[in-house]
Design a protein around this motif. Structure first.
Motif, mmCIF file in Angstrom:
data_model
loop_
_atom_site.group_PDB
_atom_site.id
_atom_site.type_symbol
_atom_site.label_atom_id
_atom_site.label_comp_id
_atom_site.label_asym_id
_atom_site.label_seq_id
_atom_site.Cartn_x
_atom_site.Cartn_y
_atom_site.Cartn_z
ATOM 1 N N TYR A 34 -10.220 -35.916 -1.591
ATOM 2 C CA TYR A 34 -8.893 -36.354 -2.043
ATOM 3 C C TYR A 34 -8.950 -36.774 -3.509
ATOM 4 O O TYR A 34 -9.844 -37.524 -3.928
ATOM 5 C CB TYR A 34 -8.435 -37.525 -1.172
ATOM 6 C CG TYR A 34 -7.118 -38.147 -1.575
ATOM 7 C CD1 TYR A 34 -5.914 -37.633 -1.123
ATOM 8 C CD2 TYR A 34 -7.083 -39.259 -2.402
ATOM 9 C CE1 TYR A 34 -4.700 -38.202 -1.483
ATOM 10 C CE2 TYR A 34 -5.886 -39.850 -2.774
ATOM 11 C CZ TYR A 34 -4.693 -39.317 -2.307
ATOM 12 O OH TYR A 34 -3.510 -39.891 -2.663
ATOM 13 N N VAL A 35 -8.007 -36.286 -4.306
ATOM 14 C CA VAL A 35 -7.896 -36.647 -5.718
ATOM 15 C C VAL A 35 -6.632 -37.455 -5.964
ATOM 16 O O VAL A 35 -6.649 -38.479 -6.642
ATOM 17 C CB VAL A 35 -7.907 -35.393 -6.614
ATOM 18 C CG1 VAL A 35 -7.733 -35.775 -8.085
ATOM 19 C CG2 VAL A 35 -9.194 -34.610 -6.429
ATOM 20 N N ILE A 39 -3.252 -33.471 -3.590
ATOM 21 C CA ILE A 39 -4.157 -32.802 -4.535
ATOM 22 C C ILE A 39 -5.595 -33.044 -4.090
ATOM 23 O O ILE A 39 -5.999 -34.193 -3.866
ATOM 24 C CB ILE A 39 -3.965 -33.323 -5.974
ATOM 25 C CG1 ILE A 39 -2.511 -33.128 -6.419
ATOM 26 C CG2 ILE A 39 -4.914 -32.631 -6.933
ATOM 27 C CD1 ILE A 39 -2.181 -33.782 -7.744
ATOM 28 N N TYR A 40 -6.377 -31.953 -3.971
ATOM 29 C CA TYR A 40 -7.755 -32.042 -3.509
ATOM 30 C C TYR A 40 -8.672 -31.202 -4.392
ATOM 31 O O TYR A 40 -8.267 -30.176 -4.942
ATOM 32 C CB TYR A 40 -7.880 -31.529 -2.068
ATOM 33 C CG TYR A 40 -7.185 -32.398 -1.043
ATOM 34 C CD1 TYR A 40 -7.857 -33.410 -0.375
ATOM 35 C CD2 TYR A 40 -5.833 -32.202 -0.765
ATOM 36 C CE1 TYR A 40 -7.208 -34.200 0.557
ATOM 37 C CE2 TYR A 40 -5.173 -32.993 0.165
ATOM 38 C CZ TYR A 40 -5.865 -33.992 0.820
ATOM 39 O OH TYR A 40 -5.221 -34.779 1.741
ATOM 40 N N SER A 41 -9.933 -31.665 -4.492
ATOM 41 C CA SER A 41 -10.994 -30.836 -5.057
ATOM 42 C C SER A 41 -11.748 -30.173 -3.912
ATOM 43 O O SER A 41 -11.873 -30.746 -2.826
ATOM 44 C CB SER A 41 -11.969 -31.676 -5.891
ATOM 45 O OG SER A 41 -11.358 -32.119 -7.082
ATOM 46 N N GLU A 42 -12.280 -28.965 -4.166
ATOM 47 C CA GLU A 42 -13.028 -28.236 -3.152
ATOM 48 C C GLU A 42 -14.521 -28.340 -3.429
ATOM 49 O O GLU A 42 -14.978 -28.034 -4.529
ATOM 50 C CB GLU A 42 -12.620 -26.762 -3.140
ATOM 51 C CG GLU A 42 -11.166 -26.516 -2.775
ATOM 52 C CD GLU A 42 -10.814 -25.033 -2.738
ATOM 53 O OE1 GLU A 42 -11.745 -24.198 -2.717
ATOM 54 O OE2 GLU A 42 -9.617 -24.720 -2.733
ATOM 55 N N ARG A 153 0.414 -30.245 -2.922
ATOM 56 C CA ARG A 153 1.217 -30.030 -4.129
ATOM 57 C C ARG A 153 0.550 -29.008 -5.057
ATOM 58 O O ARG A 153 1.223 -28.208 -5.688
ATOM 59 C CB ARG A 153 1.445 -31.352 -4.865
ATOM 60 C CG ARG A 153 2.289 -32.337 -4.060
ATOM 61 C CD ARG A 153 2.837 -33.441 -4.928
ATOM 62 N NE ARG A 153 1.781 -34.287 -5.460
ATOM 63 C CZ ARG A 153 1.942 -35.146 -6.463
ATOM 64 N NH1 ARG A 153 3.118 -35.266 -7.042
ATOM 65 N NH2 ARG A 153 0.942 -35.907 -6.869
ATOM 66 N N GLU A 154 -0.783 -29.052 -5.145
ATOM 67 C CA GLU A 154 -1.499 -28.058 -5.949
ATOM 68 C C GLU A 154 -2.292 -27.161 -5.011
ATOM 69 O O GLU A 154 -2.973 -27.650 -4.106
ATOM 70 C CB GLU A 154 -2.438 -28.724 -6.954
ATOM 71 C CG GLU A 154 -3.131 -27.723 -7.861
ATOM 72 C CD GLU A 154 -4.067 -28.361 -8.867
ATOM 73 O OE1 GLU A 154 -4.939 -27.650 -9.392
ATOM 74 O OE2 GLU A 154 -3.926 -29.577 -9.114
#
Length: 580
Positions: A34-35, A39-42, A153-154
């Protein structure tokens, strides 16, 4: 790859803010982090999965003559002003200005960019048809992001755009893409995905389909007929109700109904059937706050998408104040204010005597007959379909409602964007015409999360081998034992040299912890090397879905694993539709 070097932490505890299983498992399994809101980083594990999904999509797009391009994430607002969507799209579109005060937008979809890219190229009829596609990050300011990667959202999306010189040619290619999408989902290990007729929404166009992965946690309601092939999204499903008119008209009477502001209250007070009542649901137009009233039979709900399409502009639930031309709780179609736009749903057609609001505080009408008392009534379809409704295709009362996650969509856009952005070509006679467009989208991260949601157990995901982050995991239970480590090391190298995607857990940890993490990483094939097994000169080979669990001699392990891998891929391929 060795687990000791794998970036991303795996843990046992379920995160408190995860509302569905796939979200929890992908956080616990070190797939993403979670960012910010939506919005998340993989981590590498998820990136490997999404890369495989992209490879499957790319191959299918290339097979139907797609050409890969790349559009910008940030676009000048002028492009969206050309199409008219700069103003018409709501807060989902992020608008900003650069240092020179030029207006920009963050791309949430790329129809405008597609037209801008090819409108000079496509000036002659002999350039058509063609299709371009991309994989690109997009930003859509969702009001309620939820469920991990399923509603964010992204996100990364594959979107494709085809251009044609006729509607007939578009329809022909649309069918080609329709079939290609089914192959994509079948190759990704989810042949259970179904296509449903859908509403085009802000995309525009006359024909559209969504691809739905059926699951109880899905956000969308899917209307399915048990007797034929009819399938549609709730937003687009036609509602058919057959009220049997008996010709028994009643006198219109205005009855006092004190403190009865809901249909249930009114019907209880009057001892009447809710199926013979008229419910009013009130909205206001976003543009000028004028009132729109939807009248449906008392046991039905309003389909806001249908109503919005009928009105032709955005609407929102109404706030009825004292100076409004409506009386909250007592609204009916007879003698309603001329300052109000109202619609009567088809569920009211054929009713001889209806209970409805009298547009007067504390009163309702009984015996209302719409044709007699209102004159010529134009009925419209603005209600949600219910379980057991009549199928619009086969005419049988066999409708059932299921839940699903949208994993893809396709649209026949027509000339909406090419006309608005003045893209034209010269035909054989030198006449200028507008190309006809189609568009075709798949959310890559959402697809990965949806597959996890549909295929998991309490321990972790059960990835299809075609998209699994690794095909094989080797678990070395005693790295401090020389024979065990030597055997595991050799098998790891042999499989790597043979092109097998293998991850090797080489850590000195408890077997239970190793197996728990292996379930979260979820390689379809697991090889367990341990001193106990080696006493029998064997290794244990199991599949993540528990269908295979065998002790295999060490000298046969390589062949068994590679053959099992081929078998798992063959099972997936056996469910892929052939090219037509």
């Amino acid at each position: 790859m060795k687990v000791s070097k794998l970036v991303g932490q795996r843990f046992k505890e379920k995160p408190a803010d995860c509302v569905i299983d796939s979200h929890a498992l992908m956080i616990r399994g070190g797939y993403m982090k979670y960012v910010g809101n939506g919005i998340y980083s993989e981590f590498p594990t998820l990136k490997r999965i999404t890369a495989k999904i992209e490879a499957i999509i790319r191959k299918e797009m290339n097979m139907i003559d797609g050409q890969e391009v790349l559009f910008p994430v940030v676009m000048p607002a002028e492009l969206w002003e050309e199409s008219g969507r700069y103003e018409s799209v709501g807060n989902e579109l992020v608008r900003l200005r650069d240092r020179n005060d030029a207006k920009l937008v963050l791309g949430m979809t790329h129809e405008e960019a597609a037209v801008q890219l090819v409108r000079e190229y496509g000036q002659s009829y002999n350039k058509y048809p063609f299709m371009i596609y991309q994989f690109q990050r997009k930003f859509r300011d969702e009001a309620r992001p939820r469920a991990g990667m399923i509603r964010v959202r992204e996100f990364t999306m594959k979107d494709a755009y085809s251009f044609h010189t006729s509607q007939e040619d578009l329809e022909k290619y649309y069918d080609v893409c329709y079939q290609a999408y089914h192959r994509i989902f079948q190759k990704a290990g989810i042949p259970e995905v179904i296509s449903v007729a859908s509403d085009s929404g802000m995309m525009g166009g006359s024909v559209s389909h969504e691809y739905m992965l059926l699951t109880p946690v899905g956000e969308d309601s899917i209307v399915i007929c048990n007797e034929c092939d009819y399938r549609a999204n709730m937003e687009a499903a036609e509602n058919i109700v057959k009220n049997e008119s008996k010709g028994e008209l009643e006198e219109l009477q205005c009855i006092e109904t004190p403190n009865c502001k809901t249909i249930d209250d009114v019907c209880c007070f009057l001892h009447s059937d809710v199926k013979k009542s008229c419910k009013a649901v009130v909205y206001q137009k976003n543009a000028d706050d004028s009132f729109v009233v939807a009248f449906v039979r008392g046991d039905y709900e309003v389909n806001e998408t249908k109503l919005r399409n009928l009105v032709g502009e955005d609407i929102h639930p109404a706030e009825i104040t004292e100076d409004a031309p409506l009386v909250a709780g007592y609204i009916g179609p007879y003698n309603i204010s001329d300052k109000v736009t109202f619609y009567c749903d088809t569920t009211l057609k054929g009713l001889d005597a209806i209970v409805a609001g009298a547009n007067k505080e504390g009163y309702h009408y009984t015996g209302l007959n719409l044709e007699r008392d209102l004159g010529n009534v134009e009925y419209v379809d603005i209600a949600k379909v219910k379980e057991g409704s009549v199928c619009p295709c086969c005419g049988k009362p066999a409708i059932t409602i299921k839940r699903g996650i949208e994993v893809g969509n396709i649209f026949q856009l027509g000339t909406k964007y090419t006309k608005a952005m003045n893209m034209q070509y010269s035909d054989e006679n030198g006449e200028l015409k507008y190309p006809v467009m189609g568009c075709y989208g798949i959310g890559v991260g959402r697809m990965a999360a949806s597959i996890c949601e549909a295929h998991h157990d309490e321990y972790g995901p059960i990835w299809p081998i075609s998209i699994a982050p690794w095909e094989v995991e080797i678990c070395c239970l005693r790295v401090d034992d020389e024979e065990t480590k030597t055997t595991a090391d050799k098998l790891y190298k042999d499989l790597q040299n043979a092109g097998v995607e293998v991850i090797y857990d080489d850590r000195d940890i408890r077997p239970g912890a190793m197996f728990s993490e292996a379930d979260l990483i979820a390689a379809p094939i697991r090889v367990v090397v341990s001193p106990r097994n080696l006493k029998e000169s064997a290794v244990e080979i199991v599949t993540r879905d528990k269908r295979v669990k065998e002790m295999i001699p060490v000298n046969e392990a390589f062949d068994f694993v590679t053959n099992l891998k081929e078998k798992l891929f063959a099972e997936i391929e056996s469910k892929v539709e052939p090219y037509k």
